[in-house]
Write a protein that holds these residues in place. Structure first.
Motif, PDB file in Angstrom:
ATOM      1  N   SER A 266       0.793  -1.285  -0.042  1.00 35.99           N
ATOM      2  CA  SER A 266      -0.062  -0.026   0.243  1.00 35.99           C
ATOM      3  C   SER A 266       0.968   1.346   0.106  1.00 35.99           C
ATOM      4  CB  SER A 266      -0.978  -0.082   1.098  1.00 35.99           C
ATOM      5  OG  SER A 266      -0.553  -0.767   2.175  1.00 35.99           O
ATOM      6  N   PRO A 267       1.759   1.575   1.122  1.00 36.26           N
ATOM      7  CA  PRO A 267       2.505   2.656   0.892  1.00 36.26           C
ATOM      8  C   PRO A 267       3.917   2.197   0.060  1.00 36.26           C
ATOM      9  CG  PRO A 267       2.604   1.921   3.057  1.00 36.26           C
ATOM     10  CD  PRO A 267       1.819   0.860   2.312  1.00 36.26           C
ATOM     11  N   PRO A 268       4.177   2.859  -0.992  1.00 36.46           N
ATOM     12  CA  PRO A 268       5.291   2.251  -1.681  1.00 36.46           C
ATOM     13  C   PRO A 268       6.839   2.693  -0.738  1.00 36.46           C
ATOM     14  CG  PRO A 268       4.650   4.458  -2.666  1.00 36.46           C
ATOM     15  CD  PRO A 268       3.658   4.034  -1.544  1.00 36.46           C
ATOM     16  N   ARG A 269       7.208   1.526  -0.376  1.00 39.93           N
ATOM     17  CA  ARG A 269       8.591   1.483   0.632  1.00 39.93           C
ATOM     18  C   ARG A 269       9.499   1.550  -0.245  1.00 39.93           C
ATOM     19  NH1 ARG A 269       7.867  -3.382   3.695  1.00 39.93           N
ATOM     20  NH2 ARG A 269       9.286  -4.074   2.146  1.00 39.93           N
ATOM     21  N   GLU A 270      10.739   2.053   0.307  1.00 41.82           N
ATOM     22  CA  GLU A 270      12.072   1.975  -0.302  1.00 41.82           C
ATOM     23  C   GLU A 270      12.232   0.258  -0.554  1.00 41.82           C
ATOM     24  OE1 GLU A 270      13.655   3.470  -1.868  1.00 41.82           O
ATOM     25  OE2 GLU A 270      12.685   5.245  -1.313  1.00 41.82           O
ATOM     26  N   PRO A 271      12.686  -0.133  -1.870  1.00 39.77           N
ATOM     27  CA  PRO A 271      12.925  -1.639  -2.258  1.00 39.77           C
ATOM     28  C   PRO A 271      14.053  -2.115  -1.449  1.00 39.77           C
ATOM     29  CG  PRO A 271      13.232  -0.171  -4.111  1.00 39.77           C
ATOM     30  CD  PRO A 271      12.753   0.703  -3.004  1.00 39.77           C
ATOM     31  N   LEU A 272      14.322  -3.219  -1.164  1.00 38.53           N
ATOM     32  CA  LEU A 272      15.319  -3.951  -0.674  1.00 38.53           C
ATOM     33  C   LEU A 272      16.181  -4.342  -1.680  1.00 38.53           C
ATOM     34  CD1 LEU A 272      13.867  -5.848   2.318  1.00 38.53           C
ATOM     35  CD2 LEU A 272      15.706  -3.946   2.369  1.00 38.53           C
ATOM     36  N   PRO A 273      17.468  -4.500  -1.444  1.00 42.64           N
ATOM     37  CA  PRO A 273      18.400  -5.061  -2.596  1.00 42.64           C
ATOM     38  C   PRO A 273      18.078  -6.458  -2.867  1.00 42.64           C
ATOM     39  CG  PRO A 273      19.961  -4.066  -0.919  1.00 42.64           C
ATOM     40  CD  PRO A 273      18.310  -4.083  -0.519  1.00 42.64           C
ATOM     41  N   THR A 274      18.120  -6.900  -4.240  1.00 47.18           N
ATOM     42  CA  THR A 274      17.736  -8.197  -4.620  1.00 47.18           C
ATOM     43  C   THR A 274      18.666  -8.956  -4.868  1.00 47.18           C
ATOM     44  OG1 THR A 274      17.212  -7.284  -6.692  1.00 47.18           O
ATOM     45  CG2 THR A 274      15.514  -7.383  -5.532  1.00 47.18           C
ATOM     46  N   VAL A 275      19.879  -8.380  -5.310  1.00 52.22           N
ATOM     47  CA  VAL A 275      21.029  -9.248  -5.765  1.00 52.22           C
ATOM     48  C   VAL A 275      21.955  -9.004  -4.767  1.00 52.22           C
ATOM     49  CG1 VAL A 275      22.542  -9.740  -7.651  1.00 52.22           C
ATOM     50  CG2 VAL A 275      20.320  -9.249  -8.168  1.00 52.22           C
ATOM     51  N   PHE A 276      22.826 -10.455  -4.632  1.00 50.34           N
ATOM     52  CA  PHE A 276      23.986 -10.050  -3.457  1.00 50.34           C
ATOM     53  C   PHE A 276      24.984 -11.174  -3.993  1.00 50.34           C
ATOM     54  CE2 PHE A 276      20.138  -9.482  -1.139  1.00 50.34           C
ATOM     55  CZ  PHE A 276      20.236  -8.486  -0.347  1.00 50.34           C
ATOM     56  N   SER A 277      26.153 -10.674  -3.475  1.00 56.42           N
ATOM     57  CA  SER A 277      27.385 -11.640  -4.157  1.00 56.42           C
ATOM     58  C   SER A 277      28.299 -12.216  -2.718  1.00 56.42           C
ATOM     59  CB  SER A 277      28.316 -10.663  -4.627  1.00 56.42           C
ATOM     60  OG  SER A 277      28.771  -9.882  -3.846  1.00 56.42           O
ATOM     61  N   MET A 278      28.791 -13.405  -2.820  1.00 51.77           N
ATOM     62  CA  MET A 278      29.389 -14.079  -2.114  1.00 51.77           C
ATOM     63  C   MET A 278      30.792 -14.269  -2.403  1.00 51.77           C
ATOM     64  SD  MET A 278      28.138 -17.097   0.485  1.00 51.77           S
ATOM     65  CE  MET A 278      28.374 -18.513  -0.559  1.00 51.77           C
TER      66      MET A 278
ATOM     67  N   VAL B   4      21.421  -2.954  -6.409  1.00 56.46           N
ATOM     68  CA  VAL B   4      20.277  -3.533  -7.422  1.00 56.46           C
ATOM     69  C   VAL B   4      18.964  -3.838  -6.329  1.00 56.46           C
ATOM     70  CG1 VAL B   4      19.753  -5.473  -8.906  1.00 56.46           C
ATOM     71  CG2 VAL B   4      22.428  -4.405  -8.623  1.00 56.46           C
ATOM     72  N   SER B   5      18.152  -3.100  -6.551  1.00 55.35           N
ATOM     73  CA  SER B   5      16.873  -3.451  -5.893  1.00 55.35           C
ATOM     74  C   SER B   5      15.531  -3.633  -6.587  1.00 55.35           C
ATOM     75  CB  SER B   5      16.648  -2.169  -4.804  1.00 55.35           C
ATOM     76  OG  SER B   5      16.925  -1.189  -4.956  1.00 55.35           O
ATOM     77  N   ASP B   6      15.861  -3.541  -7.821  1.00 57.49           N
ATOM     78  CA  ASP B   6      14.337  -3.593  -8.622  1.00 57.49           C
ATOM     79  C   ASP B   6      14.209  -5.083  -8.677  1.00 57.49           C
ATOM     80  OD1 ASP B   6      12.731  -3.713 -10.405  1.00 57.49           O
ATOM     81  OD2 ASP B   6      13.699  -2.781 -12.256  1.00 57.49           O
ATOM     82  N   SER B   7      12.938  -5.293  -7.998  1.00 56.53           N
ATOM     83  CA  SER B   7      12.401  -6.644  -7.992  1.00 56.53           C
ATOM     84  C   SER B   7      11.913  -7.316  -9.207  1.00 56.53           C
ATOM     85  CB  SER B   7      11.233  -6.656  -6.752  1.00 56.53           C
ATOM     86  OG  SER B   7      10.278  -5.962  -7.316  1.00 56.53           O
ATOM     87  N   THR B   8      11.622  -6.580 -10.163  1.00 54.94           N
ATOM     88  CA  THR B   8      11.262  -6.839 -11.579  1.00 54.94           C
ATOM     89  C   THR B   8      12.248  -7.322 -12.409  1.00 54.94           C
ATOM     90  OG1 THR B   8      11.457  -4.551 -12.562  1.00 54.94           O
ATOM     91  CG2 THR B   8       9.465  -5.120 -11.605  1.00 54.94           C
ATOM     92  N   MET B   9      13.610  -7.137 -11.896  1.00 56.25           N
ATOM     93  CA  MET B   9      14.705  -7.579 -12.504  1.00 56.25           C
ATOM     94  C   MET B   9      15.182  -8.942 -12.238  1.00 56.25           C
ATOM     95  SD  MET B   9      18.207  -5.389 -13.222  1.00 56.25           S
ATOM     96  CE  MET B   9      19.309  -5.988 -12.157  1.00 56.25           C
ATOM     97  N   LYS B  10      15.178  -9.923 -13.149  1.00 61.30           N
ATOM     98  CA  LYS B  10      15.540 -11.320 -12.870  1.00 61.30           C
ATOM     99  C   LYS B  10      16.960 -11.484 -13.548  1.00 61.30           C
ATOM    100  CE  LYS B  10      11.720 -12.459 -10.479  1.00 61.30           C
ATOM    101  NZ  LYS B  10      11.787 -11.502  -9.877  1.00 61.30           N
ATOM    102  N   ILE B  11      17.670 -12.299 -13.160  1.00 63.42           N
ATOM    103  CA  ILE B  11      19.112 -12.747 -13.844  1.00 63.42           C
ATOM    104  C   ILE B  11      18.475 -14.023 -14.579  1.00 63.42           C
ATOM    105  CG2 ILE B  11      21.190 -13.672 -13.462  1.00 63.42           C
ATOM    106  CD1 ILE B  11      21.484 -11.944 -10.913  1.00 63.42           C
ATOM    107  N   VAL B  12      18.961 -14.257 -15.884  1.00 64.65           N
ATOM    108  CA  VAL B  12      18.814 -15.397 -16.702  1.00 64.65           C
ATOM    109  C   VAL B  12      19.904 -16.056 -16.873  1.00 64.65           C
ATOM    110  CG1 VAL B  12      16.530 -14.494 -17.347  1.00 64.65           C
ATOM    111  CG2 VAL B  12      18.507 -13.887 -18.624  1.00 64.65           C
ATOM    112  N   PHE B  13      21.127 -15.328 -16.633  1.00 63.83           N
ATOM    113  CA  PHE B  13      22.365 -16.110 -17.094  1.00 63.83           C
ATOM    114  C   PHE B  13      23.628 -15.362 -16.677  1.00 63.83           C
ATOM    115  CE2 PHE B  13      25.710 -15.736 -20.456  1.00 63.83           C
ATOM    116  CZ  PHE B  13      25.988 -16.844 -20.565  1.00 63.83           C
ATOM    117  N   SER B  14      24.609 -16.097 -16.201  1.00 66.48           N
ATOM    118  CA  SER B  14      25.828 -15.454 -15.889  1.00 66.48           C
ATOM    119  C   SER B  14      27.012 -16.235 -16.468  1.00 66.48           C
ATOM    120  CB  SER B  14      25.897 -15.533 -14.287  1.00 66.48           C
ATOM    121  OG  SER B  14      26.072 -16.929 -13.869  1.00 66.48           O
TER     122      SER B  14
END
Length: 1948
Positions: free
Chosen positions: A198-210, A236-246
């Motif tokens: 409902s309230p647009p909240r700051e998105p969290l990062p979606t991609v992490f590295s180890m 990188v916190s855009d939840s619409t972005m999906k990784i498809v290949f690395s």
């Protein structure tokens, strides 16, 4: 369009068909866990639902069934083994249920399990990943650790190949893991759809590295390239972005935006520091650690979201597609995926991307605080009354620093809704035959494969993306090995593409030809096919052409299948469905791929290679190199189709096929040329399978083939279509046929695709031919190539080339006569490249000119193809011409690169790379440069063997020179090349030592000690010394056994007391026990010495505890051998008597462990004893582990554990051990650990901790060790105050104050070690003055220090007033001064320490302190210490010198004081000599000290002992003895051993525990580390020795008042390995070898060289200039120290093993000390009969080379098959090779001999061997080398022996001269330009011309030789042509025509 049809009509056959099932599946069934996993019922993969936890719409309806079916998935990859001997194999990683199975298998070997893992919860994903372990040094490369990662819902298990296991918990739910170049990328599962917030909240990062399993998981930042954002860095916190290949190389990531429906490519790299700071600095982000998206980003989002309900929204079309596909093909969307498909991709197939998966719970959000490892229970959607939530939102913590950054490189452009793509289900990188790279992604919704071409730019992280091409495809898979990809078209047919170019269809035997299914049509037509650029556009055309395309030849049709489907393919739909068709491709590895059929079975096929023969492959490379890319692509594809047609040729016919195909493409009619026509009948040459009507019979027959061979179709159409590939309409064939037959001349067809390129192609193939001539193994290929080349040369009218080929293969070339006519107009059509010269490049002539010293033009070469040409040309330029820069800067002087315009960038970078090789030291010889350069280019001995012998000779010569005088620090490869196994082994050890330490010591040296008969001997703790080495060092006597006997403490001692008649039995027993008590004082002191004796001699077994010998304090009384025990209660035994001795015993046991052993935390804890009485021993063991550096491996947890026990000894051992292990590192964690135990380092308000006094002492010394040499101000200040710490009010610091003060002094000295007066930032502390005051006493200063409060009230017991108690503070202050000013030669400080020279002052100072002052003063004035007794005595003040020994003494002098002062000062000076010459075995120092030791011993026994006091004399003697053993450390000197043994026996009287300790420490130092170690004189070592040898020894075993006993072991820190042990590389046994050791020049002596017999102790390395192994027994080897001592240090640290190799015929010194038995010893009576007396049987004593031994066996023994003279020759050659030690010359000798014999018998049909012969002769006559050899000191000739070559040369000359006299007409006719005949004469003529280097005819005619009248004129012209004089002598008569001249010249 005919062209298109012809291209489409081709088809190739796939090979090696076999059914495929993942090996892991089979293995799982037999797995013990299988029962409860129910894996037996596993469905085939295609029937499983989506591979993610959420199964989309269908899945949610069928939740129940979903649970029962287990997921399985697998990956395949090409196996990469470290040892490359293994064939290529496949690796499979299979995951199902809780198991992961890693298996390997290849063609030759069945699959086998490599590792199987079982985890606790179901495996979500399993993948391979390489993690980089950063190295400590900056310049070192990261080590890559190969691992398998297993993802479970809450953690990732990482298992590395080296056996390490890590478990990384996941702080959030992960949807996918991606392996990258740097480590893992984790994608967070997005649990709630964004729209519902409902309230647009700051998105969290979606991609992490180890980056490593032990590292923290960090968010990834991105740098988008957008219109609005100015490249702002953000998380990188855009939840619409999906990784498809690395991908790893290049390091890129591909993502898909689910809202905008576009794919983007990003470069993945490490974050730059400014990017890190940008992300972390953003003010908003401090409040919330999630990255803030810039507003523009949000608005675009909202805009996209608002579009959702528009009618053209993507969701509608997705939904349609999904329903549509579900009906048409059940199970298509649910198939499991290949490595490149992600589970996200599978998810997006089963439902539209924007809808949330209902099975995710909203509560399982990734919490905002990063560190929570488990999701919290409450909802995170903000609600007004949720207070808990607010606290989460603003966590008080720093944001995590990002490690990786993604930078946008490319994004696809979606022009209309129709083109909006669904998420790519498969992404891969492929390259085409011309090395273009493409990133391909498969968009299943549109059934198309989009290929983006990309180019790597100069900046490696930047890729330039070019155009996008689309290929209609249902599925695709890359085939790396053949630069192609396999595409499954919508109609089910398999097509091979290279890049985006179609090659051909693939026919899979056993599957019906592909057909259409109706359902596929619907989707097919709904895709935007118009935009697709492929040859066949509309679908309708497929239907019309089915007959041609889809049907393979009737011959290869499946047997027994009915043929009616040809007509009823559309009607009989049910039949169609029952036949399986291919519906997916997966698991591509190199050129293999799995086909997934519609019925769920899988087939694995192999796509054939482009060529199997090396020759064809090389030709294709050359063609590809020179032609424009498009043409090259066409040629390669054409060839590929012809070569791989079903039923194609076998490998040996490949070349014939290639020639025919190639010449046809150039426009030849191969039917008309005689030699190519013959090729036809060897091979069925039909690239297109003729569509002829089938006979009624279903099966084909052999006649089919005959029919096809003979058909006109075959003869004309095949080649017509091949050449007409460029012209669109092929001309009317019949007319063409007539025109050809009517004209007799052979013409070329100028419309052929390759016609214009003939000259360029001819030239590159010629260069390839020159390259093949340089490889013995490829020469047959060269001969095949010549046929093609001579034809092209004839047609291009290049006479000189034909002449060259004829000279190479005289008998072969003369068989070709035909040539084709190319008229002038056509000639002009050809593109004549500038590089095609009339004079042919010939590599042998080029090398020959080099040898003759002529000017040479650069030799042309093809980069990447003619690598050997490049290598040899540059080698000659470097070594023969002598141009140092040939291989770096001046390459272009000697090599002309051909450029085809397309390869520029690659070449330049290659040149740059080779030119930036490090500039060598200028003084290196050419030979060294050559060998090092060859190695750097990857040239090995194996390569050298295949270089023709003449060409290879200079390289062999260089190698031989390097072998004679190698440099010790060459790399392993260089040593291998020069054939020095000793050095190779040495170099190899250096690299391996990091990994397997145990094996390095192995070497066969670690032989078991000889088994002793008595069992007790095993337990004395000294069995692990290396007997082999000890046996070599001390071969004459058993001194080591004696030392071992003196130091053993595990057997009962012998108590012999005479039973006097008047003594009662009870008293006698007491007497015996008292005697035993005395002896036990000695036994308890032994372990300190034993620790030094067995130092670092043992490698523990990780599965067994360390054996600790027991400390035996019982005795045996002779004669009955009755037991005497101290515990009988008859006498009083001091309490805790054995606690310290068992501590020392533990240290001694622990010090045996070598630093290189493999010890880990678990093993240390495993050694902890069960019984409490052994706790002291374990405490000592811990200290020892610290001293040898292993305690750093003990986990902090365990350290804490041990310290909390509060066991005093354990604390002491641990604190000292940890500090020693962290010597001078300033390690903070250790500092904290120590500070807790030192009240002075705690803040004043802290609680008083009750720390035992000894532990405080240990901690203070620990601070000194950790901060050694750092000059740390705060610690120095505290320690300075602690030296004079007054006693406190409640009895604190009142006992044993001396040891604390001393420890503080030692620690202060260590912290400021050697800093002298430049103590930075401490001038206000007045350190030296304060120390001086502590030393001489005076008023105590008020403490401005930290601990003011603690010193408020004075002690109630000890009344010291406000003066300093010098007795307490003096020793510490003296030693602190000594260490601070160590070696500084600061005279003013030294004068403070002078002994007082008045009686009054002498009375005020303890004699003991005089020893310390003298020692301190001398080591400050380090350079003034001299090893003679005069210098020692010069330290005694005059007053003492005058009065000692003077009978009349004035009464105001106290004689006793003077005598004591004298003795202590002498002892102090002796100690100083010991320190100055520690470990040097300096004979002057030894003599001087030995003299003083003897005089002290005499004093002890004489009457004067009473004056000085027995105790004082004994102390001084002990100190001198210790000084002696310091000088002789590790040498095992007998005189010192005798002194120690004498003192060992004295147990009565004043001999207390401390003296025994001193004497046995001396014994231990004497045999330090079993003779492998000695002492260093570095500052650090001296500090350690001062702690260990402090001259006040304990009076009894519990005495720590003046000095903590544990510090006695710190002497180990001064030990360094300096024993050099030569080891024979063949037997791996230690042996003797002579060394020359050269000392550097110093103020005391010039540069000197001494000869030592190794094994020997080396002097300190910084004193040395070089160490050299001397001949003549062993190969020489010198280790030069001018470049640094690291190499020698690494040798010494690995047991000092120096590999040496015996020279041929020599015996080791052990067997032949004088060198009289050697087979090469001159044999006096008959000098020259060596050759005859050399028996081949004797060879085994000369060489261990198997090849030589068998050569002697088979070729040098008389037998009927071998003639006698041959036998003699072979024996002589063998003898020569073996004694000169160049066995590799044996083949050269024999080859020369063979060449001359063949010439004599006039059987030469190719002149190859003569060329080599000529090069050998030219090398030997070469002026450059002659000159170089004269300059060389050895004066040895070239490799070939002096007698052999002239004989061979003479023989060859004679043969050719005889031939010339008989056949001069042949030469004449050649000179007059007549054509050659096919007979032996032309062969011999070619031999003659080659041997005498006569240039080709056109050159000679250009200089008008014929018209010459006189010999001088000819001479002049000949020299211009570069023809040698010997040739002129032979040609002269022919040219001048006078026979008289001829005979006259011959007589000369």
């Amino acid at each position: 369009m005919s062209n298109v049809y012809e291209e489409r009509a081709t088809m190739i056959a796939a090979g090696e068909l076999q059914s495929f099932g993942p090996f892991g599946r089979e293995h799982c069934k037999n797995h013990p866990n299988a029962v409860n996993l129910q894996l037996r019922q596993l469905q085939p993969a295609s029937e499983l639902w989506s591979s993610d936890g959420a199964a989309g719409l269908v899945g949610s309806l069928q939740e129940v069934t979903l649970q029962e079916k287990k997921r399985e998935c697998w990956l395949l990859r090409k196996g990469s083994s470290v040892d490359s001997d293994e064939m290529e194999y496949d690796e499979e990683l299979y995951a199902a249920g809780n198991m992961v199975i890693w298996s390997k298998g290849s063609k030759s070997q069945a699959s086998h399990v490599y590792k199987a893992f079982t985890v606790d919860s179901p495996v979500q994903q399993a993948l391979w990943c390489n993690f980089g372990i950063p190295q400590k040094k900056k310049d070192e490369q990261e080590i890559l650790e190969q691992t398998v990662c297993i993802v479970q819902s809450s953690c990732v298990n990482v298992h590395s190949v080296t056996g390490k296991d890590f478990i990384s918990p996941l702080p959030f739910q992960v949807s996918n893991l991606w392996p990258t170049k740097f480590g893992l990328l984790l994608e967070r599962k997005n649990s709630a759809p964004d729209a519902s917030q409902s309230p647009p909240r700051e998105p969290l990062p979606t991609v992490f590295s180890m980056l490593h399993p032990l590292d923290e998981i960090a968010p990834v930042v991105c740098r988008p390239t957008g219109l609005f954002e100015a490249a702002r860095v953000q998380y990188v916190s855009d939840s619409t972005m999906k990784i498809v290949f690395s991908n790893c190389e290049p390091s890129i990531v591909m993502t898909y935006d689910t809202v905008q429906c576009i794919h983007s490519v990003w470069a993945l790299r490490k974050v730059t520091p400014d990017e890190q700071s940008t992300v972390l600095k953003c003010p908003e982000q401090v409040a919330t650690p999630q990255g803030l998206m810039p507003p523009s980003f949000l608005t675009t989002h909202l805009r996209n979201i608002s579009r959702m309900d528009s009618p053209g929204s993507p969701f509608h079309c997705h939904a349609l597609h999904n329903q549509n596909r579900m009906t048409s093909s059940p199970g298509l969307h649910s198939r499991t995926h290949s490595p490149s498909i992600s589970s996200m991709a599978a998810l997006s197939r089963s439902h539209s991307p924007g809808m949330a998966a209902p099975s995710f719970s909203v509560a399982a959000r990734f919490n905002m605080s990063y560190h929570s490892s488990s999701p919290r229970g409450h909802s995170l959607l903000p609600s007004p009354n949720s207070t808990a939530n607010e606290s989460v939102l603003v966590p008080e913590m720093e944001p995590i620093v990002p490690d990786l950054c993604i930078e946008q490189l490319w994004s696809e452009t979606a022009s209309s809704h129709r083109e909006m793509s669904c998420q790519a289900s498969k992404v891969f990188i492929t390259s085409d035959l011309c090395e273009n790279k493409y990133l391909c992604f498969l968009v299943e919704s549109h059934q198309q494969l989009r290929c983006v071409k990309f180019i790597e730019s100069n900046n490696p992280s930047q890729l330039i993306f070019a155009s996008v091409a689309t290929i209609p495809a249902k599925d695709a898979a890359p085939l790396q090995d053949i630069d192609a990809m396999l595409v499954l078209e919508a109609n089910g047919s398999l097509v091979l593409y290279t890049g985006v170019t179609r090659v051909s269809k693939v026919f899979v035997p056993g599957l019906l030809s592909p057909t259409f299914s109706l359902s596929n049509h619907v989707t097919h037509l709904s895709t935007p096919m118009d935009s697709v650029s492929t040859p066949a556009k509309a679908t309708g055309r497929h239907i019309g052409r089915l007959e041609e395309v889809a049907m393979p030849s009737p011959v290869s049709e499946l047997r027994g299948t009915t043929k009616h489907h040809e007509t009823s393919w559309l009607g009989d739909y049910t039949f169609q469905q029952s036949v399986p068709y291919i519906h997916a491709l997966r698991d591509p590895v190199s050129s293999r791929v799995t086909l997934e059929l519609s019925n769920g079975t899988m087939l694995r096929i192999t796509i054939p290679e482009i060529a199997t023969s090396e020759l064809v492959r090389k030709c294709l490379q050359a063609v590809r190199f020179i032609l424009p890319k498009e043409t090259a692509m066409k040629v390669l594809i054409k060839w590929y189709n012809i070569y791989n047609a079903p039923g194609g040729p076998s490998a040996h016919l490949e070349w014939n096929l290639f020639v025919t195909c190639f010449m046809t493409l150039m426009g030849y009619n191969t039917e008309r040329l005689g030699w190519t026509r013959n090729l036809h009948f060897e091979v069925p040459l039909s690239p297109v399978i003729a569509p002829k009507k089938a006979r009624p019979s279903d099966t084909g027959s052999d006649e089919d083939w005959d029919y096809m061979w003979c058909s006109d179709y075959h003869r004309q159409v095949v080649f017509r279509h091949a050449c007409g590939a460029v012209s669109l309409e092929s001309t009317d064939t019949s007319g063409c046929e007539e025109s050809l037959s009517s004209t007799p001349a052979l013409r070329l067809d100028p419309s052929a695709p390759l016609f214009p390129h003939i000259p360029a192609l001819f030239y590159v193939l010629h260069l390839l031919y020159e390259e093949l001539k340089l490889d013995e193994l490829q020469r047959s290929g060269g001969r095949s190539l010549v046929g093609l080349l001579q034809q092209l040369a004839r047609d291009l009218q290049l006479e000189e080339y034909i002449d060259l080929y004829w000279r190479d293969y005289p008998s072969f070339i003369t068989t070709f006569k035909e040539s084709c006519i190319i008229d002038q107009a056509q000639m002009e059509q050809m593109l004549r490249p500038s590089f095609l010269r009339a004079e042919p490049p010939c590599v042998f002539s080029w090398l020959s000119s080099c040898l003759r010293g002529e000017e040479v033009a650069p030799f042309p070469y093809l980069p990447g193809i003619c690598e050997r040409t490049k290598l040899l040309v540059l080698s000659y330029a470097l070594y023969i011409i002598g141009d140092d820069n040939a291989t770096s800067v001046d390459m272009s002087k000697y090599l002309a690169k051909l450029s085809a315009g397309q390869k520029k960038t690659v070449i330049d970078s290659a040149l740059r790379r080779s030119s930036c090789m490090k500039p060598d030291a200028p003084n290196e010889s050419l030979a060294v440069k050559l060998v090092v350069w060859l190695t750097s280019e990857g040239f090995t001995l194996k390569d050298l063997e295949s270089v023709p012998f003449g060409v290879a000779l200079p390289i062999r010569d260089a190698i031989y020179q390097c072998r004679e005088q190698p440099c010790s620090d060459w790399s392993e490869d260089v040593c291998l090349l020069i054939g020095r196994q000793d050095l190779t082994k040495q170099a190899h050890k250096v690299t391996v030592a990091k990994g397997k330490a145990v094996s390095t010591v192995g070497l066969g040296l670690m032989l078991e000690a000889p088994a002793t008969t008595e069992a007790e001997e095993e337990e004395d703790g000294m069995t692990d010394l290396n007997q082999d080495v000890i046996g070599l060092i001390w071969s004459q006597d058993l001194r080591v056994h004696e030392a071992r006997r003196l130091l053993q403490s595990s057997r009962p001692v012998r108590v012999s007391v005479v039973h006097l008649p008047e003594v009662s039995d009870h008293e006698y027993i007491e007497e015996k026990e008292n005697k035993l008590l005395q002896l036990c004082q000695r036994t308890m002191a032994l372990p300190v010495g034993r620790g030094l004796f067995t130092l670092f001699s043992y490698h523990p077994v990780p599965t067994e505890p360390l054996p600790v010998p027991k400390l035996n304090l019982t005795g045996r009384a002779p004669p009955q051998n009755t037991m005497v025990d101290l515990n009988s209660g008859n006498i009083d035994v001091p309490p805790n008597m054995t606690s310290w001795s068992s501590f020392h015993n533990g240290v001694a046991a622990g010090l045996k462990i070598a630093p290189a052993s493999q010890v880990d935390s678990a093993w240390i804890a495993y050694n902890k004893p069960k019984s409490p009485e052994l706790a002291n021993e374990y405490a000592g063991f811990l200290m020892a582990l610290g001293l040898n550096g292993h305690l750093t491996k003990l986990a902090t947890l365990n350290i804490h554990d041990y310290l909390t026990k509060g066991h005093e000894m354990t604390s002491i051992g641990l604190l000292l051990g940890v500090s020693a292990a962290k010597l001078s590192t300033m390690d903070m964690s250790i500092t904290r650990l120590l500070s807790i135990h030192i009240p002075a380092l705690l803040p004043p308000t802290s609680t008083e901790l009750d720390v035992p006094h000894n532990v405080q002492v240990a901690a203070v010394v620990g601070i000194g060790l950790v901060y050694q040499g750092t000059g740390h101000r705060h610690n120095a200040e505290v320690l300075l105050a602690e030296i004079g710490r007054p006693p406190g009010p409640e009895m604190e610091y009142c006992t044993d104050r001396e040891s604390y003060s001393l420890a503080a002094g030692l620690a202060l000295g260590m912290v400021c070690l050697g800093h002298g007066s430049n103590l930075i930032g401490m001038s206000d502390l007045n350190v030296p003055e304060q120390l001086y005051q502590y030393m001489v006493g005076g008023h105590r200063r008020t403490h401005a220090g930290i601990n003011r409060e603690k010193h408020k009230s004075p002690s109630y017991q000890i009344k010291e007033g406000d003066t300093i108690n010098v007795d307490v503070t003096c020793p510490g202050a003296t030693l602190a001064l000594a260490m601070i000013y160590l070696k500084t030669n600061n005279r003013s400080i030294a004068d403070w320490l002078k002994a007082p020279d008045t009686m009054f002052l002498l009375d005020f100072i303890k004699p003991e302190f005089l020893l310390l002052r003298t020692l301190a003063r001398c080591i400050i004035m380090w350079d003034e210490i001299l090893p003679n007794s005069e210098w020692v005595s010069s330290n005694v003040p005059q007053i003492i010198q005058e009065n000692i020994g003077n009978p009349v003494v004035s009464e105001d002098l106290n004689m006793e004081t003077l005598a004591q002062a004298h003795d202590y000062i002498i002892a102090g000076a002796c100690m100083a000599v010991g320190f100055r010459f520690a470990g040097s075995a300096n004979s002057d120092a030894f003599d001087c000290l030995y003299k003083f030791a003897r005089s002290f011993m005499q004093c002890l026994t004489s009457a004067t002992a009473t004056v000085t006091g027995h105790y004082n004399l004994q102390t001084c003697l002990s100190m001198v003895l210790l000084a002696l053993s310091m000088v002789m450390a590790g040498s095992g000197n007998l005189k010192v051993l005798q002194l120690c043994r004498f003192l060992h026996k004295r147990t009565s009287g004043e001999m207390n525990y401390g003296f025994h300790m001193a004497h046995h420490m001396a014994l231990g130092l004497l045999f330090l580390g079993g003779g492998r170690y000695t002492l260093s004189t570095s500052n650090s070592a001296i500090a350690a020795l001062l702690c260990a040898l402090y001259p006040h020894f304990p009076a009894h075993s519990t005495d720590n008042r003046y000095h903590l006993q544990a510090l006695r072991h710190l002497g180990v820190l001064a030990a360094e390995p300096r024993l050099l042990v030569p080891v024979d590389v063949d037997t791996l046994k230690p042996c003797y070898a002579l060394l020359d050791v050269t000392y550097k020049e110093t103020p005391w002596y010039e540069e000197t060289t001494v000869e030592l017999m190794a094994p020997t102790m080396l002097p300190e390395l910084q004193l040395l200039k070089k160490v050299k192994v001397k001949g003549p027994r062993y190969w020489e080897l010198s280790i030069d120290m001018s470049k640094g001592t690291q190499h020698l240090e690494s040798i010494l640290s690995r047991d000092g093993v120096l590999y040496v190799k015996l020279r041929a015929g020599q015996l080791p010194y052990k067997d032949d000390p004088r060198g009289w038995k050697s087979l090469l010893a001159p044999n006096v009576n008959n000098r020259n009969s060596e050759v005859r007396t050399f028996k081949p049987e004797a060879i085994s004593t000369f060489t261990s080379d198997a090849a030589l031994v068998s050569f002697a066996e088979y070729f040098c023994k008389a037998s009927e098959s071998v003639k006698h003279d041959t036998l003699a020759l072979f024996s002589a050659i063998l003898y020569e090779c073996v004694t000169q030690e160049n066995p590799e010359m044996l083949p050269t000798y024999i080859a020369i001999d063979q060449a001359v014999r063949t010439l004599e018998q006039t059987e030469m049909c190719e002149t190859f061997a003569l060329w080599q012969m000529r090069l050998v002769l030219e090398l030997c006559e070469s002026r450059v080398l002659q000159h170089r050899l004269r300059e060389g000191a050895q004066g040895r000739g070239l490799l070939l022996s002096s007698e052999f070559l002239p004989v061979m040369k003479n023989s060859a000359d004679g043969t050719l001269d005889r031939w010339l006299t008989d056949n001069s007409h042949v030469l004449r006719s050649y000179m007059s330009g007549q054509s050659l005949t096919e007979d032996m004469l032309s062969n011999m003529l070619a031999c003659f011309l080659v041997y005498h280097s006569i240039p080709c005819l056109s050159k000679m005619s250009a200089t008008h030789l014929e018209g010459s009248t006189s010999f001088p004129e000819l001479l002049l012209k000949f020299s211009q042509l570069g023809i040698p004089v010997r040739a002129l002598l032979r040609l002269g008569p022919l040219l001048l025509g006078t026979a008289g001249f001829w005979t006259g010249q011959l007589a000369c």
